[in-house]
Write an enzyme that holds these catalytic residues in place. Structure first.
Site, PDB file in Angstrom:
ATOM      1  CG  ASP A  65      -2.043   0.987   1.131  1.00  0.00           C
ATOM      2  OD1 ASP A  65      -2.303   1.481   0.016  1.00  0.00           O
ATOM      3  OD2 ASP A  65      -2.671   1.277   2.156  1.00  0.00           O
ATOM      4  CG  HIS A  73       0.288   1.618  -9.253  1.00  0.00           C
ATOM      5  ND1 HIS A  73       0.062   1.235  -7.951  1.00  0.00           N
ATOM      6  CD2 HIS A  73      -0.803   2.320  -9.635  1.00  0.00           C
ATOM      7  CE1 HIS A  73      -1.122   1.686  -7.571  1.00  0.00           C
ATOM      8  NE2 HIS A  73      -1.667   2.355  -8.561  1.00  0.00           N
ATOM      9  CB  THR A 102     -12.299  -8.913  -5.328  1.00  0.00           C
ATOM     10  OG1 THR A 102     -12.220  -8.712  -3.917  1.00  0.00           O
ATOM     11  CG2 THR A 102     -11.905 -10.338  -5.643  1.00  0.00           C
ATOM     12  CD  GLU A 103     -12.952  -5.844  -2.347  1.00  0.00           C
ATOM     13  OE1 GLU A 103     -11.757  -6.138  -2.120  1.00  0.00           O
ATOM     14  OE2 GLU A 103     -13.868  -6.687  -2.324  1.00  0.00           O
ATOM     15  NE  ARG A 106      -4.101   6.522  -7.643  1.00  0.00           N
ATOM     16  CZ  ARG A 106      -3.967   6.150  -6.360  1.00  0.00           C
ATOM     17  NH1 ARG A 106      -3.710   7.043  -5.445  1.00  0.00           N
ATOM     18  NH2 ARG A 106      -4.106   4.889  -6.034  1.00  0.00           N
ATOM     19  NE  ARG A 130      -2.970  -1.522   4.695  1.00  0.00           N
ATOM     20  CZ  ARG A 130      -4.203  -1.597   4.221  1.00  0.00           C
ATOM     21  NH1 ARG A 130      -5.028  -2.471   4.731  1.00  0.00           N
ATOM     22  NH2 ARG A 130      -4.603  -0.824   3.244  1.00  0.00           N
ATOM     23  CG  LEU A 172      10.688 -16.685  -2.038  1.00  0.00           C
ATOM     24  CD1 LEU A 172      10.380 -16.661  -0.543  1.00  0.00           C
ATOM     25  CD2 LEU A 172      11.111 -15.293  -2.504  1.00  0.00           C
TER      26      LEU A 172
HETATM   27  C1  FPP Z   1      -1.897  -0.009  -3.336  1.00  0.00           C
HETATM   28  O1  FPP Z   1      -1.407   1.326  -3.335  1.00  0.00           O
HETATM   29  C2  FPP Z   1      -1.338  -0.759  -4.448  1.00  0.00           C
HETATM   30  C3  FPP Z   1      -2.051  -1.399  -5.417  1.00  0.00           C
HETATM   31  C4  FPP Z   1      -3.521  -1.444  -5.441  1.00  0.00           C
HETATM   32  C5  FPP Z   1      -1.394  -2.075  -6.557  1.00  0.00           C
HETATM   33  C6  FPP Z   1      -0.111  -2.831  -6.251  1.00  0.00           C
HETATM   34  C7  FPP Z   1       0.541  -3.085  -7.532  1.00  0.00           C
HETATM   35  C8  FPP Z   1       1.866  -3.078  -7.755  1.00  0.00           C
HETATM   36  C9  FPP Z   1       2.882  -2.911  -6.678  1.00  0.00           C
HETATM   37  C10 FPP Z   1       2.383  -3.209  -9.151  1.00  0.00           C
HETATM   38  C11 FPP Z   1       2.268  -4.538  -9.829  1.00  0.00           C
HETATM   39  C12 FPP Z   1       2.581  -5.729  -9.018  1.00  0.00           C
HETATM   40  C13 FPP Z   1       3.493  -6.714  -9.253  1.00  0.00           C
HETATM   41  C14 FPP Z   1       3.420  -7.951  -8.433  1.00  0.00           C
HETATM   42  C15 FPP Z   1       4.526  -6.627 -10.299  1.00  0.00           C
HETATM   43  P1  FPP Z   1      -2.434   2.520  -3.549  1.00  0.00           P
HETATM   44  O2  FPP Z   1      -2.533   2.821  -4.986  1.00  0.00           O
HETATM   45  O3  FPP Z   1      -3.732   2.195  -2.876  1.00  0.00           O
HETATM   46  O4  FPP Z   1      -1.708   3.687  -2.804  1.00  0.00           O
HETATM   47  P2  FPP Z   1      -2.403   4.898  -2.043  1.00  0.00           P
HETATM   48  O5  FPP Z   1      -3.078   4.308  -0.844  1.00  0.00           O
HETATM   49  O6  FPP Z   1      -1.233   5.765  -1.678  1.00  0.00           O
HETATM   50  O7  FPP Z   1      -3.347   5.547  -3.004  1.00  0.00           O
END
Ligand code: FPP
Length: 244
Positions: free
Chosen positions: A24, A41, A70-71, A37, A192, A135
């Site tokens: 997160d 990612h 899923t959300e 944003r 987390r 792993l």
């Molecule tokens: C939450 O941060 C993150 C996600 C919903 C996506 C996680 C995806 C990746 C790390 C990239 C792809 C994954 C792999 C395994 C290669 P957020 O967007 O909710 O952050 P915020 O709370 O700051 O808005």
């Protein structure tokens, strides 16, 4: 990220077997830098790659990450498509290097709704790394803990209906075998980052006795010292599993 810098040989003997992470804070990481944003990612997927290597180096056996819930479909289409694109890129690039590092890749969640080419890639990566004995990385994709439990209940009900098992045979051990994590130990430690203090439908069944570690650091800032700190905090917990 090499093991010897962070842990002594004695400490390396006491690693948690299974670590899980809610990745997160990508969006906020990007916002702080005035970036879109999606840049968060991208950085987050690099962090995931480095984290998996770190877990492998220090001898953790299972590393489970929440990549897409899923959300998460409720997010803007462009953001969903960037996350999917990053996963695809990761899978394409990871295939050879992961097998080289003896890392096995698994997926938790309903991947049947993903584009066909993604499904093919997922099946190929899973199959190619199946024999790797180092792993195990579990990527939770279109995953929800409640959905996983409902799926297991449905599978058990179908078996009762088909006369394969009796309803009394549905114990919690039996249901464990119907989860995506069948044959794996439950997570010892769930990390987390991102400052939120909730579980967000992640590994609900498997986390019955997991230790949680929350930090305000954002996922892209989770580096080797940050993971080492979480593991050290875990060592100070007194795990009783309901006993004294
Ligand atoms: C939450 O941060 C993150 C996600 C919903 C996506 C996680 C995806 C990746 C790390 C990239 C792809 C994954 C792999 C395994 C290669 P957020 O967007 O909710 O952050 P915020 O709370 O700051 O808005």
């Amino acid at each position: 990220m090499t093991e010897n810098t962070y842990f002594t040989p004695e400490e390396l003997q006491h690693m948690p077997r299974h670590i899980a992470c809610i990745m997160d804070g990508n969006g906020r990481w990007a916002k702080k830098r005035g970036l879109p944003r999606t840049a968060g990612h991208k950085e987050g997927s690099e962090t995931f790659r480095r984290a998996a290597e770190f877990m492998s180096d220090i001898g953790v056996e299972y590393f489970t990450v929440y990549a897409f819930s899923t959300e998460n479909w409720k997010r803007p289409a462009e953001e969903v498509s960037v996350i999917m694109g990053l996963l695809e890129k990761y899978l394409r690039e990871a295939i050879s290097s992961m097998v080289e590092k003896n890392i096995r890749l698994n997926f938790f969640g309903d991947v049947s709704v993903l584009p066909k080419k993604m499904q093919k890639l997922i099946a190929e990566t899973t199959e190619l790394s199946r024999k790797c004995s180092g792993l195990t990385v579990n990527v939770c994709l279109n995953y929800g803990g409640r959905q996983e439990i409902a799926r297991a209940a449905r599978m058990a009900a179908e078996r009762v209906q088909a006369g394969e098992i009796k309803a009394e045979e549905i114990t919690h051990e039996y249901l464990c075998g119907l989860m995506y994590s069948a044959d794996m130990p439950d997570p010892d430690l769930i990390i987390r980052p991102g400052g939120e203090l909730r579980v967000s439908n992640f590994l609900l069944w498997q986390s019955a006795y997991s230790e949680y570690y929350f930090t305000d650091k954002l996922w892209p800032d989770m580096d080797a010292p940050a993971f080492a700190e979480a593991i050290r905090a875990f060592w100070h917990r007194n795990r009783r599993f309901g006993g004294l």
